[in-house]
Design a protein around this motif. Structure first.
Motif, PDB file in Angstrom:
ATOM      1  N   GLY B  66     -15.584  17.655  31.422  1.00  0.00           N
ATOM      2  CA  GLY B  66     -16.106  17.849  32.771  1.00  0.00           C
ATOM      3  C   GLY B  66     -17.604  17.624  32.901  1.00  0.00           C
ATOM      4  O   GLY B  66     -18.162  17.780  33.962  1.00  0.00           O
ATOM      5  N   ASP B 186      -8.642  27.643  36.058  1.00  0.00           N
ATOM      6  CA  ASP B 186      -9.942  27.657  35.405  1.00  0.00           C
ATOM      7  C   ASP B 186     -10.417  26.202  35.236  1.00  0.00           C
ATOM      8  O   ASP B 186      -9.605  25.281  35.187  1.00  0.00           O
ATOM      9  CB  ASP B 186      -9.741  28.337  34.045  1.00  0.00           C
ATOM     10  CG  ASP B 186     -10.963  28.277  33.187  1.00  0.00           C
ATOM     11  OD1 ASP B 186     -11.991  28.754  33.635  1.00  0.00           O
ATOM     12  OD2 ASP B 186     -10.864  27.730  32.073  1.00  0.00           O
ATOM     13  N   SER B 187     -11.726  26.004  35.149  1.00  0.00           N
ATOM     14  CA  SER B 187     -12.238  24.626  35.187  1.00  0.00           C
ATOM     15  C   SER B 187     -11.726  23.761  34.033  1.00  0.00           C
ATOM     16  O   SER B 187     -11.714  22.542  34.141  1.00  0.00           O
ATOM     17  CB  SER B 187     -13.760  24.643  35.184  1.00  0.00           C
ATOM     18  OG  SER B 187     -14.222  25.281  34.019  1.00  0.00           O
ATOM     19  N   TRP B 191      -8.210  20.490  36.891  1.00  0.00           N
ATOM     20  CA  TRP B 191      -8.101  19.063  37.207  1.00  0.00           C
ATOM     21  C   TRP B 191      -6.677  18.539  37.073  1.00  0.00           C
ATOM     22  O   TRP B 191      -6.323  17.529  37.666  1.00  0.00           O
ATOM     23  CB  TRP B 191      -9.036  18.243  36.303  1.00  0.00           C
ATOM     24  CG  TRP B 191      -8.913  18.603  34.862  1.00  0.00           C
ATOM     25  CD1 TRP B 191      -9.650  19.532  34.189  1.00  0.00           C
ATOM     26  CD2 TRP B 191      -7.986  18.080  33.898  1.00  0.00           C
ATOM     27  NE1 TRP B 191      -9.236  19.618  32.881  1.00  0.00           N
ATOM     28  CE2 TRP B 191      -8.228  18.742  32.673  1.00  0.00           C
ATOM     29  CE3 TRP B 191      -6.972  17.119  33.959  1.00  0.00           C
ATOM     30  CZ2 TRP B 191      -7.493  18.482  31.513  1.00  0.00           C
ATOM     31  CZ3 TRP B 191      -6.234  16.852  32.802  1.00  0.00           C
ATOM     32  CH2 TRP B 191      -6.517  17.532  31.606  1.00  0.00           C
ATOM     33  N   ASP B 386     -15.665  15.316  42.393  1.00  0.00           N
ATOM     34  CA  ASP B 386     -15.814  16.668  41.846  1.00  0.00           C
ATOM     35  C   ASP B 386     -15.836  17.712  42.952  1.00  0.00           C
ATOM     36  O   ASP B 386     -15.222  18.770  42.841  1.00  0.00           O
ATOM     37  CB  ASP B 386     -17.085  16.774  40.999  1.00  0.00           C
ATOM     38  CG  ASP B 386     -16.992  15.894  39.763  1.00  0.00           C
ATOM     39  OD1 ASP B 386     -15.858  15.578  39.360  1.00  0.00           O
ATOM     40  OD2 ASP B 386     -18.045  15.523  39.218  1.00  0.00           O
ATOM     41  N   ALA B 390     -13.046  20.598  43.774  1.00  0.00           N
ATOM     42  CA  ALA B 390     -13.452  22.010  43.769  1.00  0.00           C
ATOM     43  C   ALA B 390     -12.918  22.710  45.014  1.00  0.00           C
ATOM     44  O   ALA B 390     -12.475  23.862  44.949  1.00  0.00           O
ATOM     45  CB  ALA B 390     -14.967  22.123  43.703  1.00  0.00           C
TER      46      ALA B 390
END
Lengths: 305, 425
Positions: B66, B186-187, B191, B386, B390
């Motif tokens: 990321g 969670d990041s 995705w 991005d 988000a």
């Protein structure tokens, strides 16, 4: 004899006096390379369109216009100001109270001071993640999460910042409290001043330098907050707004200024990098201006001991 | 005195800048800023091998998950900038197009078997070329599926997938494994849903419009009910409490690797880790399309595409550019290079590609040879990708905690229009 001594000292001092630039050089160079130059370059870039710093192209004030027209930025500014103000008051009141309690003659003050100070040693990102787990652990019982409500994010961040910073400010206050001249306190006692009167009329005026430092630190910390903000909520929850003029914006309701600048720089492609840079310059002016004003205000209240 | 000080300062600065100046020899060198953390180890080894073989210095650095964009920005500013980097989608071409060396008619370009993965700028310059392609879908642990009493062939569409998943979830206690791995928001994992899963509604929207050649100004609500259906299936048929998905701590890869779930939405790049780190066997793994209940989806294949596209830094010195092109050519033609490419990235779109034993690609090929349609990666058109993602993640989090699905639709549709506006003003 005396003249000899003086001559000897002058002889010793002369090389130092003559070659002071040599001693100053490493620090000055580091300061120029690490601060002055990037700072000037940053200001220059805020007037440019760029992908990396060496392909900058002058565009004039356009970036500043984009920055102040960005509704997300305005929102972040207001949100940050509110947060900085509230955290300034809460952190300092708590830190002073704890410091006051721990300078009384009670048992275990050493242990307590250490314990209160320790949270300061943990990095912001780690703290943010740990607290998000803690908050969600509790909020889950009520079928919600810190990421769902703007106010949860606000108070969550406030609790986190208090937990982290109260101990640090406490140390500064303790140093201030211990420096209050004993004879003044004794005089107050003899004059029959109550505890509250002593605190207000003797102790607080004497710790004013500590208050200056602590308010300065907590105000600028509040404005510059980044890691904790990123790790705790990352700006969530988002709101998608369409305005009367047809323009649209995504408002990240817990996004503070520093995070907004970061997200603009990396989240929106190279078109927005100049805008992010302009935001950063505005941000600098804001923080510098505010802290100078605050310093002037509290300095005026300091008393000479 | 003042003058002396300034001259000393200048001397010091000059000295420092002198140190920073490049000391290019006759021979160029290669600096590859790699995009895939999971391939780092193998690429480091390959770089050493190439240096031993040819004497050309190859440096491989890898950006954290990321963080490619921020790492690339920082590295590109240095005097020793990457000579080889990744420009994988339209947004990246927009940002980095000026830095891309025109790869048209270079030897490595001539080795390509298809231009499907080639990215061009507005002037038609070849900015980047695919060095590998990928597929994603739902990874299946065939052993567990059989233990639950089913075959892969039982799953032909969304309804059959749901029947199987709900049955396994209901018997999870008794079976000792669940249907889906955790769908962490969670990041490190979000995705998979804001990017890959979102590709399904986007793909069908694009197909209805006859395909997208560039990002549309706005998208519609179409197929978001399907997105909801599959998302509900994921979160309600897994061991993870939906309300905890945004809290860090889940690791879907290890859940799947340790045999705690049958289904795991991810891509072909997972294969090396599943085999090497968790000891899974190639024959117990396969991949099925992401079924969402769109009419006719029983003819769908996997999602084949790539963001792995090589670009060469046009600002590098001529020697470095040449060394980089030579290195790329070697990677896609030499036995050693192609073997590694096959192991790490799967099949590559080059004439001399080595065979891969990655079962996910075999599944992808089987679907295509059976006449199923390819679900292309239309998400690569996402404006301000991005930020858009988000917004979707934020809305999905709200939804998992009892929020309204409307928020997700808003994040999709209004979010897209907002980001398109921001990216193209």
């Amino acid at each position: 004899m005396k003249r000899n001594d003086r001559a000897g000292r002058a002889l010793l001092r002369r090389p130092i006096r003559r070659s002071w630039p040599l001693f100053l050089l490493p620090t000055a160079a580091a300061f120029v390379i690490g601060f002055v130059w990037p700072f000037l370059q940053g200001i220059w870039l805020s007037f440019c369109a760029f992908t990396t710093t060496n392909n900058a192209r002058w565009v004039g004030g356009e970036n500043y216009l984009n920055a102040v027209l960005d509704r997300g930025f305005i929102y972040s500014f207001l949100y940050t100001a509110l947060f900085a103000l509230v955290s300034l008051v809460v952190i300092n009141v708590l830190a002073f109270a704890v410091a006051y309690a721990l300078t009384q003659k009670i048992r275990g003050t050493g242990i307590f001071r250490t314990v209160f100070f320790m949270p300061n040693l943990i990095g912001g990102i780690v703290l943010g993640y740990i607290w998000s787990i803690l908050f969600d652990g509790i909020l889950r019982a009520y079928h919600t999460s810190i990421l769902l409500e703007t106010r949860y994010g606000f108070f969550g961040l406030l609790i986190l910042m208090c937990w982290q910073q109260v101990g640090y400010m406490m140390i500064i206050y303790i140093a201030g409290l211990q420096a209050v001249p004993e004879h003044m306190l004794e005089a107050a006692r003899i004059d029959g001043a109550s505890r509250w009167q002593t605190l207000r009329r003797v102790t607080i005026p004497n710790v004013m330098p500590s208050i200056t430092i602590c308010t300065f630190l907590s105000l600028t910390n509040g404005f510059k907050l980044f890691d904790q903000n990123l790790a705790l909520t990352g700006g969530a929850p988002f709101r998608f707004r369409t305005y009367a003029d047809g323009s649209m914006a995504t408002i990240k309701t817990t996004e503070m200024l520093a995070l907004n600048i970061y997200n603009t720089f990396y989240g929106q492609g190279s078109m927005a990098r100049g805008t992010a840079q302009a935001k950063a310059v505005i941000f600098f002016l804001l923080v510098a201006g505010l802290s100078l004003a605050q310093l002037r205000a509290t300095r005026g209240r300091e008393v000479g001991a | 005195m003042k003058r002396k000080f300034i001259s000393l300062l200048l001397a010091a600065l000059l000295g420092l800048s002198g140190c920073a100046a490049q000391t290019d020899g006759e021979q160029g060198s290669v600096y590859w800023l790699n995009f895939k953390p999971e391939a780092d180890g193998a690429l480091q080894q390959l770089a050493r091998d190439y240096t031993d073989l040819t004497g050309v210095k190859v440096k491989v650095a890898t950006a954290a998950q990321g963080q490619y964009e921020s790492t690339l920005t920082a590295e590109m500013d240095k005097s020793s900038a990457p000579t080889l980097f990744v420009v994988g989608n339209a947004a990246a071409v927009k940002t980095w197009g000026d830095y891309c060396y025109d790869l048209r008619d270079t030897p490595v370009y001539k080795e390509l078997v298809t231009d499907d993965y080639t990215l061009y700028d507005e002037g038609g310059k070849v900015c980047s070329i695919g060095y590998a392609y990928e597929c994603f879908g739902i990874i299946v642990n065939k052993t567990l599926l059989e233990r639950a009493g089913y075959q892969v062939s039982d799953i032909r569409d969304f309804d059959s997938l749901r029947r199987v998943a709900e049955d396994i979830h209901a018997r999870a206690q008794q079976l000792g494994f669940d249907a889906f791995t955790s769908s962490s928001l969670d990041s490190s994992s979000a995705w998979r849903f804001s990017g890959h899963l979102a590709n399904i509604p986007l793909f069908y929207q694009a197909r209805d419009k006859g395909g997208w050649s560039s990002a549309p100004e706005r998208i519609e609500n179409d197929y978001l009910d399907n997105y909801k259906a599959i998302w509900d299936l994921y979160i309600n048929n897994s061991a993870a409490d939906p309300r905890t998905l945004a809290t860090p701590g889940y690791d879907a890869q290890s859940e799947f690797g340790r045999g705690e779930a049958v289904f795991y939405q991810n891509g072909s790049w997972e294969y090396p880790a599943l085999v090497n780190d968790y000891g899974m066997k190639s024959e117990e793994l396969t991949m099925i399309p992401i079924y969402t209940g769109v009419p006719g989806e029983e003819d769908a294949g996997l999602c084949n595409g790539t963001e792995n596209c090589w670009a060469v830094n046009a600002n590098a010195s001529q020697q470095d550019i040449q060394a980089t092109l030579d290195f790329m050519y070697w990677m896609v033609t030499s036995p050693q290079g192609t073997k590694l490419m096959a192991e790490q990235f799967g099949p590559i779109p080059y004439k001399q590609a080595a065979k891969t034993d990655n079962p996910f690609f075999n599944a992808a090929a089987d679907y295509l040879s059976d006449g199923n349609y390819n679900v292309t990666w239309v998400f690569s058109h996402t404006p301000n990708v991005d930020d858009w993602r988000a917004g979707v993640v934020s809305a999905l989090t709200q939804y998992c905690n009892g929020g309204d699905w409307k928020n997700v639709e808003t994040a999709f549709v209004s979010g897209w229009a907002t980001q398109y506006q921001a990216a193209n003003n």
